[in-house]
Motif scaffolding. Sequence first.
Motif, PDB file in Angstrom:
ATOM      1  N   THR A 235      13.566  -9.512   2.670  1.00 29.43           N
ATOM      2  CA  THR A 235      12.460 -10.463   2.738  1.00 29.43           C
ATOM      3  C   THR A 235      11.748 -10.533   1.396  1.00 29.43           C
ATOM      4  OG1 THR A 235      12.108  -9.992   5.086  1.00 29.43           O
ATOM      5  CG2 THR A 235      10.297 -11.033   3.899  1.00 29.43           C
ATOM      6  N   HIS A 236      11.579 -11.743   0.897  1.00 26.87           N
ATOM      7  CA  HIS A 236      10.890 -11.918  -0.384  1.00 26.87           C
ATOM      8  C   HIS A 236       9.502 -12.493  -0.155  1.00 26.87           C
ATOM      9  CE1 HIS A 236      10.058 -12.790  -4.561  1.00 26.87           C
ATOM     10  NE2 HIS A 236       9.756 -14.038  -4.205  1.00 26.87           N
ATOM     11  N   ARG A 237       8.510 -11.784  -0.606  1.00 24.20           N
ATOM     12  CA  ARG A 237       7.136 -12.278  -0.608  1.00 24.20           C
ATOM     13  C   ARG A 237       6.559 -12.008  -1.997  1.00 24.20           C
ATOM     14  NH1 ARG A 237       4.379 -12.364   4.472  1.00 24.20           N
ATOM     15  NH2 ARG A 237       5.700 -13.543   5.894  1.00 24.20           N
ATOM     16  N   LEU A 238       6.003 -13.013  -2.630  1.00 23.51           N
ATOM     17  CA  LEU A 238       5.356 -12.799  -3.917  1.00 23.51           C
ATOM     18  C   LEU A 238       3.940 -12.302  -3.667  1.00 23.51           C
ATOM     19  CD1 LEU A 238       5.361 -12.843  -6.928  1.00 23.51           C
ATOM     20  CD2 LEU A 238       4.849 -15.292  -6.891  1.00 23.51           C
ATOM     21  N   SER A 239       3.746 -11.022  -3.913  1.00 21.20           N
ATOM     22  CA  SER A 239       2.458 -10.364  -3.718  1.00 21.20           C
ATOM     23  C   SER A 239       2.264  -9.401  -4.874  1.00 21.20           C
ATOM     24  CB  SER A 239       2.448  -9.606  -2.385  1.00 21.20           C
ATOM     25  OG  SER A 239       1.374  -8.694  -2.333  1.00 21.20           O
ATOM     26  N   ARG A 240       1.065  -9.369  -5.423  1.00 17.57           N
ATOM     27  CA  ARG A 240       0.817  -8.509  -6.583  1.00 17.57           C
ATOM     28  C   ARG A 240      -0.127  -7.364  -6.262  1.00 17.57           C
ATOM     29  NH1 ARG A 240      -1.254  -9.884 -10.875  1.00 17.57           N
ATOM     30  NH2 ARG A 240       0.149  -8.556 -12.034  1.00 17.57           N
ATOM     31  N   LEU A 241      -0.384  -7.149  -4.974  1.00 14.44           N
ATOM     32  CA  LEU A 241      -1.338  -6.115  -4.585  1.00 14.44           C
ATOM     33  C   LEU A 241      -0.924  -4.745  -5.095  1.00 14.44           C
ATOM     34  CD1 LEU A 241      -3.908  -5.455  -2.973  1.00 14.44           C
ATOM     35  CD2 LEU A 241      -2.453  -5.101  -0.977  1.00 14.44           C
ATOM     36  N   LYS A 242       0.357  -4.392  -4.925  1.00 20.39           N
ATOM     37  CA  LYS A 242       0.826  -3.080  -5.377  1.00 20.39           C
ATOM     38  C   LYS A 242       0.604  -2.912  -6.878  1.00 20.39           C
ATOM     39  CE  LYS A 242       5.206  -2.395  -6.119  1.00 20.39           C
ATOM     40  NZ  LYS A 242       6.661  -2.167  -5.972  1.00 20.39           N
ATOM     41  N   ASP A 243       0.942  -3.916  -7.651  1.00 21.18           N
ATOM     42  CA  ASP A 243       0.796  -3.820  -9.106  1.00 21.18           C
ATOM     43  C   ASP A 243      -0.664  -3.717  -9.512  1.00 21.18           C
ATOM     44  OD1 ASP A 243       3.543  -4.045  -9.360  1.00 21.18           O
ATOM     45  OD2 ASP A 243       3.477  -6.230  -9.570  1.00 21.18           O
TER      46      ASP A 243
ATOM     47  N   ILE B 227       0.838  -1.201   0.000  1.00 19.17           N
ATOM     48  CA  ILE B 227       0.000   0.000   0.000  1.00 19.17           C
ATOM     49  C   ILE B 227       0.869   1.247   0.000  1.00 19.17           C
ATOM     50  CG2 ILE B 227      -1.640   1.335   1.388  1.00 19.17           C
ATOM     51  CD1 ILE B 227      -2.869  -1.322   2.275  1.00 19.17           C
ATOM     52  N   CYS B 228       1.925   1.233   0.836  1.00 17.35           N
ATOM     53  CA  CYS B 228       2.805   2.404   0.909  1.00 17.35           C
ATOM     54  C   CYS B 228       3.525   2.660  -0.412  1.00 17.35           C
ATOM     55  CB  CYS B 228       3.846   2.207   2.017  1.00 17.35           C
ATOM     56  SG  CYS B 228       3.173   2.266   3.686  1.00 17.35           S
TER      57      CYS B 228
END
Length: 624
Positions: free
Chosen positions: A602-610, A322-323
């Motif tokens: 830290t690696h997290r696969l997240s596509r929320l920002k995109d 979000i940031c």
Amino acid sequence: MNGELQQLLAAGALRDIDCHFAGFVGAMAGPGDHRNLLLLAALACNAPSLGDVCVDLQAIAGEAWPPPADDAREGGARYEAQVTLPSLEVLLETLRSGEAGKCVTETGDPARPLVLSEGRFLYMYRFWKEETCSASALVAMAAAGATAAVSETLIKKYLDAPAGQGGDAQRAAAKAALENRIAIVSGGPGTGKTYTVARIIKLLMETDPRGRDLRIKLAAPTGKAAARLNESIRNAGDLDLGGFEASTIHRLLGGLPGIPSCRHNKANPVDADVVIIDESSMMDLTMVTRLLDALAKDTRLILLGDRYQLPSVSLGKVFSDICESDRLSGRCVQLTHSRRFLPSGKIAQLGDVVNSGDADAAIGMLKECREPPVVWLDRGGALETCGNIPVDDFRQAVFEGYLDFLNAVEYGDVFRALGGFRVLCAVNSGPRGVTEVNRLVEEVLSLRNARPGSVPAGLAKGRALRPAAGHYDHRVIMITSNDHAMGLYNGDIGVILPSEKEADRLVAVFEQEDGGAPGQGATGYREVPVGMLPEHKTAFAMTIHKSQGSEFERLVIILPDRDSPVLTRELLYTAITRVKQAERIDLWGPEAVIRAGVVRSTHRLSRLKDIISCAQGGTGLSSC
């Protein structure tokens, strides 16, 4: 289950539930050889257990899985069983074949358990839905338009710090919160997040026609974080903000015992004009989805957190997404001026260089740190001698840290002393993991094997710890599973103590976030019979992950003596910033281990920002 899945399950690379889900998908697809489909289904199910929202097919195509040292798992386990995945072309052909069409969708059909997004990302339907709906809700809130502008003179009445002391950023945060339906305030320890939000509450009541009748709800992911938020609001006594009581997010949403759904949702929203969430970096994707779903269309949302801290121990990295989203950038304010750590202070400087990923600068600083507030012990190996006796440095640190706690008798004194010190570990297992370190702390505090003259001055007679197989006086415990009926949740800290009503009976005592209740001991504390405790473990030492939302006056931070993928700059930063004031940190860890941790992110696969950023104008999202 095919042979490959059985081998991966036996090797610990997959879980039972991953293989059962693969079997379910195979049954939906019908008769035939579904080797690749079953494997992809198992990987999609397994991904959330690693914190990933989905699987990036492009990244794994043609590669061995799991990788030789799986970066997502604690300890970087090397698995005996591996499979080599086919090319991306073959994987996509598998997912788009006629048989797979019964269980894979590219349009969000809820009747199919797998979602293929953008020809590359494979989700379980539930998590695709959560990510998509969260993005949709956030875009809608951002597009709601600004309210009437608020006078900067009025804002400065309550936030009057000079620009050089962070005043401009605090005023910008207030303006964003007052003029938009959603605002995000990020900042490190001591930058004034809760100080600022207390004044935002006052400004909201002054600028809204409803005044003090404005319905404002405050919450945090854990009971401990909610209690700290309550304390911060109460300390703003000059603002006359009486009547506000922060709760856990679970309680805010009306969580129901034993079932995943909540009482408040789109059809029955939270009764609030403004919702303020502290420690937002601890929220996982599922929690954020439920929160957004439970807000009425005109409810304001203010999120407070630290974007550089560890993400949730569960799924995704929602707060940092979000940031970092361009779509929300105008509503996100970063506070940088710390009043807890002076910019010239060692702790502030160490946190900054760790955040920057500069290992040389971090080690250079630590080499100068041989006395408080930061003491670095560049050593690996066990924390005990070959005779199973804790080493002197460790013994002394634990004695000093827990001395007041051992001497304390009254509930209030016990918890105040406990809040002053803690041992934090990076990992659970191994010679420097939480389990072993807790055993060593018990060894130290029980005075077993203590040499003459090594007992700390000031320890009252009879106050040494007396560890037993079960519960014992002054045992610190942490709840490890949620028990809604008992009102105890994963991460809650308690202490085993003699009951205030029956001194010969041991009970588990917990701080009450909303004051004491009749028959539950002294005001502010709750007694729970030890036989009614949910799952729990000893917690003189705890993981850095579990320390989020807590603050201490002194820390002993113990890193493993060899590199581990769990060591990241976010983990180190979170540990360093658990100190209330610039008191003292004892950091135990070899140079090579610290270097590796500072460099690794830290690696997290997240596509929320995109998804948020691509949805400018509100397009490209499914109906939620």
